[in-house]
Design a protein around this motif. Structure first.
Motif, PDB file in Angstrom:
ATOM      1  N   ARG A  16       0.977  -1.191  -0.048  1.00 41.26           N
ATOM      2  CA  ARG A  16      -0.006   0.088  -0.049  1.00 41.26           C
ATOM      3  C   ARG A  16       0.943   1.300  -0.057  1.00 41.26           C
ATOM      4  O   ARG A  16       1.917   1.440   0.662  1.00 41.26           O
ATOM      5  CB  ARG A  16      -0.861  -0.050   1.142  1.00 41.26           C
ATOM      6  CG  ARG A  16      -1.834  -1.109   0.962  1.00 41.26           C
ATOM      7  CD  ARG A  16      -2.682  -1.158   2.369  1.00 41.26           C
ATOM      8  NE  ARG A  16      -3.563  -2.357   2.574  1.00 41.26           N
ATOM      9  CZ  ARG A  16      -3.314  -3.459   2.887  1.00 41.26           C
ATOM     10  NH1 ARG A  16      -2.057  -3.690   3.462  1.00 41.26           N
ATOM     11  NH2 ARG A  16      -4.158  -4.419   2.870  1.00 41.26           N
ATOM     12  N   GLY A  71       2.661  -2.335   4.222  1.00 42.71           N
ATOM     13  CA  GLY A  71       1.797  -3.372   4.127  1.00 42.71           C
ATOM     14  C   GLY A  71       0.536  -3.496   4.872  1.00 42.71           C
ATOM     15  O   GLY A  71      -0.260  -2.430   4.988  1.00 42.71           O
ATOM     16  N   GLU A  72       0.399  -4.529   5.868  1.00 36.35           N
ATOM     17  CA  GLU A  72      -0.844  -4.520   6.614  1.00 36.35           C
ATOM     18  C   GLU A  72      -1.078  -3.359   7.455  1.00 36.35           C
ATOM     19  O   GLU A  72      -2.051  -3.080   7.813  1.00 36.35           O
ATOM     20  CB  GLU A  72      -0.777  -5.709   7.372  1.00 36.35           C
ATOM     21  CG  GLU A  72      -0.861  -7.160   6.382  1.00 36.35           C
ATOM     22  CD  GLU A  72      -2.212  -7.060   5.898  1.00 36.35           C
ATOM     23  OE1 GLU A  72      -3.499  -6.982   6.361  1.00 36.35           O
ATOM     24  OE2 GLU A  72      -2.352  -6.706   4.588  1.00 36.35           O
ATOM     25  N   ARG A 129      -3.285  -0.419   7.032  1.00 27.94           N
ATOM     26  CA  ARG A 129      -4.823  -0.553   7.034  1.00 27.94           C
ATOM     27  C   ARG A 129      -5.465   0.062   8.191  1.00 27.94           C
ATOM     28  O   ARG A 129      -6.555   0.460   8.444  1.00 27.94           O
ATOM     29  CB  ARG A 129      -5.388  -2.086   7.086  1.00 27.94           C
ATOM     30  CG  ARG A 129      -4.649  -2.965   5.881  1.00 27.94           C
ATOM     31  CD  ARG A 129      -5.090  -4.098   5.836  1.00 27.94           C
ATOM     32  NE  ARG A 129      -6.482  -4.568   6.192  1.00 27.94           N
ATOM     33  CZ  ARG A 129      -6.973  -5.244   7.061  1.00 27.94           C
ATOM     34  NH1 ARG A 129      -6.270  -6.210   7.812  1.00 27.94           N
ATOM     35  NH2 ARG A 129      -8.256  -5.572   7.223  1.00 27.94           N
ATOM     36  N   GLN A 130      -4.546   0.389   9.292  1.00 27.08           N
ATOM     37  CA  GLN A 130      -4.931   0.746  10.705  1.00 27.08           C
ATOM     38  C   GLN A 130      -4.934   2.400  10.579  1.00 27.08           C
ATOM     39  O   GLN A 130      -4.105   3.038  10.171  1.00 27.08           O
ATOM     40  CB  GLN A 130      -4.036   0.219  11.765  1.00 27.08           C
ATOM     41  CG  GLN A 130      -3.955  -1.117  11.647  1.00 27.08           C
ATOM     42  CD  GLN A 130      -5.301  -1.860  11.777  1.00 27.08           C
ATOM     43  OE1 GLN A 130      -5.799  -1.589  12.625  1.00 27.08           O
ATOM     44  NE2 GLN A 130      -5.408  -2.905  11.067  1.00 27.08           N
ATOM     45  N   GLU A 132     -11.164  -2.603  -0.189  1.00 27.41           N
ATOM     46  CA  GLU A 132     -10.472  -4.148  -0.540  1.00 27.41           C
ATOM     47  C   GLU A 132     -11.466  -5.128   0.001  1.00 27.41           C
ATOM     48  O   GLU A 132     -11.131  -6.239  -0.649  1.00 27.41           O
ATOM     49  CB  GLU A 132      -9.331  -3.966   0.658  1.00 27.41           C
ATOM     50  CG  GLU A 132      -8.112  -3.179   0.381  1.00 27.41           C
ATOM     51  CD  GLU A 132      -7.227  -3.027   1.223  1.00 27.41           C
ATOM     52  OE1 GLU A 132      -7.094  -3.880   2.252  1.00 27.41           O
ATOM     53  OE2 GLU A 132      -5.973  -2.487   1.031  1.00 27.41           O
ATOM     54  N   ARG A 189      -5.597  -9.271  -2.210  1.00 24.66           N
ATOM     55  CA  ARG A 189      -5.656  -8.767  -1.142  1.00 24.66           C
ATOM     56  C   ARG A 189      -4.633  -9.415  -0.157  1.00 24.66           C
ATOM     57  O   ARG A 189      -3.887  -8.560   0.507  1.00 24.66           O
ATOM     58  CB  ARG A 189      -7.021  -8.671  -0.045  1.00 24.66           C
ATOM     59  CG  ARG A 189      -7.993  -7.956  -0.402  1.00 24.66           C
ATOM     60  CD  ARG A 189      -9.236  -8.004   0.748  1.00 24.66           C
ATOM     61  NE  ARG A 189      -9.622  -9.200   1.336  1.00 24.66           N
ATOM     62  CZ  ARG A 189     -10.489 -10.165   0.871  1.00 24.66           C
ATOM     63  NH1 ARG A 189     -11.241  -9.648   0.094  1.00 24.66           N
ATOM     64  NH2 ARG A 189     -10.861 -11.271   1.588  1.00 24.66           N
ATOM     65  N   ALA A 190      -4.043 -10.426  -0.438  1.00 23.21           N
ATOM     66  CA  ALA A 190      -3.099 -11.204   0.397  1.00 23.21           C
ATOM     67  C   ALA A 190      -1.779 -10.703  -0.081  1.00 23.21           C
ATOM     68  O   ALA A 190      -0.940 -10.499   0.774  1.00 23.21           O
ATOM     69  CB  ALA A 190      -3.188 -12.774   0.049  1.00 23.21           C
ATOM     70  N   ALA A 218       0.014  -7.763   1.856  1.00 22.07           N
ATOM     71  CA  ALA A 218       0.911  -7.907   3.107  1.00 22.07           C
ATOM     72  C   ALA A 218       2.018  -8.307   2.968  1.00 22.07           C
ATOM     73  O   ALA A 218       2.792  -8.718   3.817  1.00 22.07           O
ATOM     74  CB  ALA A 218       0.015  -9.211   3.909  1.00 22.07           C
ATOM     75  N   THR A 219       2.432  -8.573   1.520  1.00 22.51           N
ATOM     76  CA  THR A 219       4.118  -9.221   1.331  1.00 22.51           C
ATOM     77  C   THR A 219       4.691  -7.882   1.607  1.00 22.51           C
ATOM     78  O   THR A 219       6.171  -8.267   1.591  1.00 22.51           O
ATOM     79  CB  THR A 219       3.981  -9.711   0.057  1.00 22.51           C
ATOM     80  OG1 THR A 219       3.711  -8.420  -0.976  1.00 22.51           O
ATOM     81  CG2 THR A 219       3.038 -10.625  -0.322  1.00 22.51           C
ATOM     82  N   GLU A 271       6.902  -5.653   3.690  1.00 24.02           N
ATOM     83  CA  GLU A 271       6.961  -5.648   5.357  1.00 24.02           C
ATOM     84  C   GLU A 271       7.717  -4.246   5.663  1.00 24.02           C
ATOM     85  O   GLU A 271       8.320  -3.936   5.040  1.00 24.02           O
ATOM     86  CB  GLU A 271       8.032  -6.829   5.563  1.00 24.02           C
ATOM     87  CG  GLU A 271       7.542  -8.424   5.282  1.00 24.02           C
ATOM     88  CD  GLU A 271       8.457  -9.494   5.499  1.00 24.02           C
ATOM     89  OE1 GLU A 271       9.361  -9.186   5.947  1.00 24.02           O
ATOM     90  OE2 GLU A 271       8.190 -10.640   5.145  1.00 24.02           O
TER      91      GLU A 271
END
Length: 147
Positions: free
Chosen positions: A71, A88-89, A92-93, A118, A126-127, A130-131, A133
């Motif tokens: 992202r 990455g993940e 989202r927060q 998403e 979507r997975a 997350a790659t 890091e």
């Protein structure tokens, strides 16, 4: 309303609901997509940018390139959109988005809009987000600053 009219109305509504929700990019989304592709697209590894959510002067764009993805957080200034962070993940927060310097209200709105956007994508797509890091701050030219 007759039974036939109700059935036709219901069928039309179901057909519209089942159809892909493709819509043309806004001018902001198109500019963000173009910026990311300009910086990272390669003939041997095409960059796909989707989804793109915008709130005020900030945006988050999901991207994939081959089997990887992530992202990007962007900020708009007088010159246009600028990539400020890739990750990455964590991106989202709302708190992570606020930590990039955007107002908390924008961070909350972007996190909510991103989750909804998403959710419409296949899980395999979507997975890939997350790659990526960690977090990588970007310079004013969209490059990785020297460490």
């Amino acid at each position: 309303m007759t039974l036939l009219t109700r059935r036709l109305t219901l069928c039309a509504a179901l057909a519209l609901a089942a159809a892909p929700a493709w819509s043309a990019d806004t001018a902001e989304q198109a500019a963000i997509r173009q910026l990311l592709r300009h910086n990272f697209d390669k003939p041997e590894a095409r960059l796909t940018v989707d989804p793109i959510v915008v709130q005020g002067a900030h945006a988050v764009a999901g991207w994939t390139q081959g089997e990887r993805g992530g992202r990007a957080v962007l900020r708009r200034d007088g010159k246009g959109w600028q990539i400020i962070v890739c990750g990455g993940e964590g991106l989202r927060q709302a708190q992570a988005l606020a930590d990039t310097g955007m107002p908390a209200a924008d961070a909350q709105a972007l996190a909510k809009a991103l989750a909804a956007a998403e959710a419409r994508l296949p899980a395999s797509h979507r997975a890939k987000f997350a790659t990526f890091e960690g977090l990588m701050r970007m310079d004013a030219h969209g490059g990785h600053p020297a460490h």
